[in-house]
Scaffold this motif. Structure first.
Motif, PDB file in Angstrom:
ATOM      1  N   HIS A   1      51.103 -29.058 -33.064  1.00 26.00           N
ATOM      2  CA  HIS A   1      51.215 -30.536 -33.004  1.00 26.00           C
ATOM      3  C   HIS A   1      52.691 -30.966 -33.527  1.00 26.00           C
ATOM      4  CE1 HIS A   1      50.928 -34.608 -35.361  1.00 26.00           C
ATOM      5  NE2 HIS A   1      49.687 -34.429 -35.020  1.00 26.00           N
TER       6      HIS A   1
ATOM      7  N   GLU B   1      54.738 -33.200 -35.333  1.00 30.19           N
ATOM      8  CA  GLU B   1      54.939 -33.017 -36.477  1.00 30.19           C
ATOM      9  C   GLU B   1      54.316 -32.337 -37.577  1.00 30.19           C
ATOM     10  OE1 GLU B   1      53.369 -36.809 -35.680  1.00 30.19           O
ATOM     11  OE2 GLU B   1      55.103 -36.738 -34.188  1.00 30.19           O
ATOM     12  N   MET B   2      53.276 -31.907 -37.617  1.00 33.61           N
ATOM     13  CA  MET B   2      52.603 -30.941 -38.658  1.00 33.61           C
ATOM     14  C   MET B   2      52.582 -29.409 -38.148  1.00 33.61           C
ATOM     15  SD  MET B   2      49.476 -33.591 -39.548  1.00 33.61           S
ATOM     16  CE  MET B   2      48.448 -33.230 -37.933  1.00 33.61           C
ATOM     17  N   GLY B   3      52.844 -29.063 -36.854  1.00 28.68           N
ATOM     18  CA  GLY B   3      52.511 -27.679 -36.447  1.00 28.68           C
ATOM     19  C   GLY B   3      53.663 -26.637 -36.951  1.00 28.68           C
TER      20      GLY B   3
END
Lengths: 284, 306
Positions: B143, B145-147
């Motif tokens: 992801h 942004e969140m990976g």
């Protein structure tokens, strides 16, 4: 003497170095799993994913796992997968044992040609058969049942091939001895050869299990009914529905779908790795 | 004299068994009934039916013959060639990354004394999990942004790609997933074959004063040529059939912007969301011929004995 010592020392250092490299990359490889479990235990991950990533969530909670089980769809999918896989393995392995034995020990007209036909099936992928098989099962009103997933397992060129190779290693004299005693072909097969076939049966079960359990495209085509979804189908539909929202729930679901297979793998690792290597070394 | 008569008796017994066996020739076909029933119904029939369908316009209920029009329409369709391009791109990079990587790791595992089995189990773990579950996890791992991948890239000061949200990098996301999932298989196959290289070869080289690296280059690699060929071709056949992970990550049309739609996904989209059975059948035949060619090469190269 001195040179020998330093050689040994060098070897030791190299060994330690290799060990560290393997460990680091191995851990890197399973990081996605570790992160998956960690996020699964994080209730707040459904709204905002924990960032920066943490090994242990700030407020660990089994909330997501609770939901996964409460909802019941995953358990249902497991049951469906189990029914399909067990039936597929059963008929695939039985049919292949019979055929493999006949191709190894039998003497009959057209043996070579028929075996070439079996090997040819190794070259036929699923894709060109999708639409005709869909139409076939549609015409007998068996779409949205487990039959289309189970029945085609009847034929596996790979299993027949592995099985024939195994029986080829067993001596023919067993047959002759048994037949001097007056036993027929079927008795000989069931009483003499089958009990010796343990190792190859185990390999065949493992391979057929993996193929059937992970099968995706064909089940996707024939099963629309949510009640009948197998595990991969349920995961895919959940994933397509929710995208990357509900991180916590998705990861809890992923964890629960992976866990039983990983446990099974850890128990049977020796046999599974051997089976994969065997099917790999011998073709397909 | 007595010996002779026993010999004669035994020979007669064996003859009897042999002639009996001839009578039982038919029985052997009974052993083959289940498998050949399967071959006829689920292999032979669909292959010919699919060929027939590719010359018809069909939606499953109404059909009429249109000659080569389906093939023409598939071969002039941009989305088909886009799918071919995606399939080849992902497949080629998956293979040229994974085989050398897997071989190197297999060599290291093979030469280490401690924990060989532990590493085998560890490295093969991704491969036992289904690719569908793996794709589901990687949608988060990659992801933007969140990976965790972009988190690490950012932390060490590298640019953070959009991965699956950007058509220019989405194929790389699939390649990363494919490498991660396949590398364990490559390692297992390499290890099995590494252990089959006769140790006398290494001993002879050692006596001649060859270093470890020289042994690797001049003994190990040439001995593994067959294994590499096998992996190359099975990997390529698998790559041509790629469907599961791109379906989970991008749906039947391979979003974003059809950038990860493979041939398999094209067939699924046209066949089972559009119900254009004729078009889809023509596309499967083109794919089938491609696979057939490579499988044939594989059987030749790996010298499978009949």
């Amino acid at each position: 003497m001195k040179a020998g010592l330093s050689y040994r020392k060098r070897e030791q250092i190299a060994g330690g170095f290799k060990f560290v490299i393997l460990l680091v990359f191995g851990l890197l490889l399973i990081t996605p799993f570790v992160w998956m479990v960690s996020v699964g235990f994080d209730r707040t991950a459904n709204v905002t994913m924990p960032f920066p990533p943490k090994l242990v969530p700030k407020h660990p909670s089994s909330f997501n796992f609770g939901i996964v089980f409460e909802n019941g769809s995953l358990i249902k999918a497991y049951l469906n997968s189990a029914i399909v896989t067990v039936s597929s393995v059963l008929i695939g392995v039985s049919a292949s044992l019979l055929a493999g034995y006949a191709f190894s020990k039998g003497r009959f007209k057209g043996k070579k040609v028929l075996f070439v036909v079996v090997l040819c099936t190794l070259m036929i992928p699923m894709e060109p058969r999708l639409i005709p098989l869909y139409k076939l099962f549609n015409s007998v009103h068996l779409l949205n049942t487990f039959w289309p997933l189970v029945l085609p397992s009847l034929i596996s060129g790979m299993l027949i091939f592995l099985c024939k190779q195994f029986f080829d290693q067993l001596p023919d004299t067993l047959r002759e001895a048994s037949q001097i005693d007056g036993a027929g072909e079927f008795t000989t097969f069931f009483r003499i050869y089958l009990p010796l076939a343990g190792p190859i049966v185990a390999t065949m079960i493992i391979l057929a299990f993996i193929w059937s359990w992970n099968d995706f495209m064909w089940p996707l085509v024939v099963l629309n009914d949510k009640e009948l979804q197998t595990v991969p189908l349920y995961l895919a539909s959940f994933s397509l529905e929710n995208g990357t929202r509900l991180g916590g729930l998705t990861m809890a679901l992923a964890t629960m779908s992976v866990l039983p297979i990983v446990i099974l793998y850890l128990f049977l690792q020796k046999y599974i790795i051997q089976s994969i290597a065997l099917s790999g070394v011998k073709g397909e | 004299m007595a010996n002779n008569s026993i010999e004669l008796n035994v020979r007669m017994e064996v003859e009897k068994v042999r002639s009996k066996r001839k009578d039982w020739g038919l029985k052997w076909y009974v052993f083959l009934i289940p498998s050949f029933l399967g071959i006829l119904l689920f292999m032979v029939y669909p292959i010919f039916e699919s060929l027939r369908l590719s010359f018809y316009q069909s939606n499953g209920t109404v059909e009429h013959y249109i000659g080569l029009a389906n093939f023409k329409s598939v071969l002039t369709s941009n989305s088909f060639w886009n799918a071919v391009w995606n399939t080849f791109f992902i497949g080629i990079f998956q293979i040229i990354i994974t085989i050398p990587l897997g071989f190197i790791f297999a060599s290291i595992i093979n030469s280490t004394k401690r924990g060989q089995n532990f590493f085998k189990v560890l490295y093969f773990l991704p491969n036992v999990t289904s690719i569908v579950a793996a794709a589901m996890i990687f949608a988060f791992v990659l992801h933007p942004e969140m990976g965790i991948v972009n988190y690490v890239l950012h932390a060490i000061g590298l640019p953070t790609p959009g991965w699956l949200s950007d058509p220019s990098t989405s194929k790389w996301a699939v390649i990363i997933l494919a490498v991660w999932h396949w590398v364990g298989f490559v390692i297992i196959i390499c290890l099995a074959n590494l252990q089959a290289i006769p140790s006398e070869m290494y001993e002879a080289a050692k006596i001649d004063g060859a270093s470890g690296l020289q042994q690797w280059f001049f003994i190990t690699i040439p001995n593994m040529a067959g294994t590499f060929a096998f992996l190359l071709i099975t990997g390529w056949i698998g790559a041509l059939q790629r469907f599961n992970e791109v379906y989970v990550l991008g749906g039947p049309n391979g979003s974003p912007a059809r950038s990860i739609q493979t041939m398999g996904a094209f067939i699924y989209e046209r066949g089972f969301t559009g119900f254009e059975f004729g078009i889809a059948s023509a596309a499967t035949y083109i794919m089938f011929i491609l696979i057939l060619v490579f499988t044939f090469i594989n059987l030749k190269v790996s010298k499978m004995k009949i």
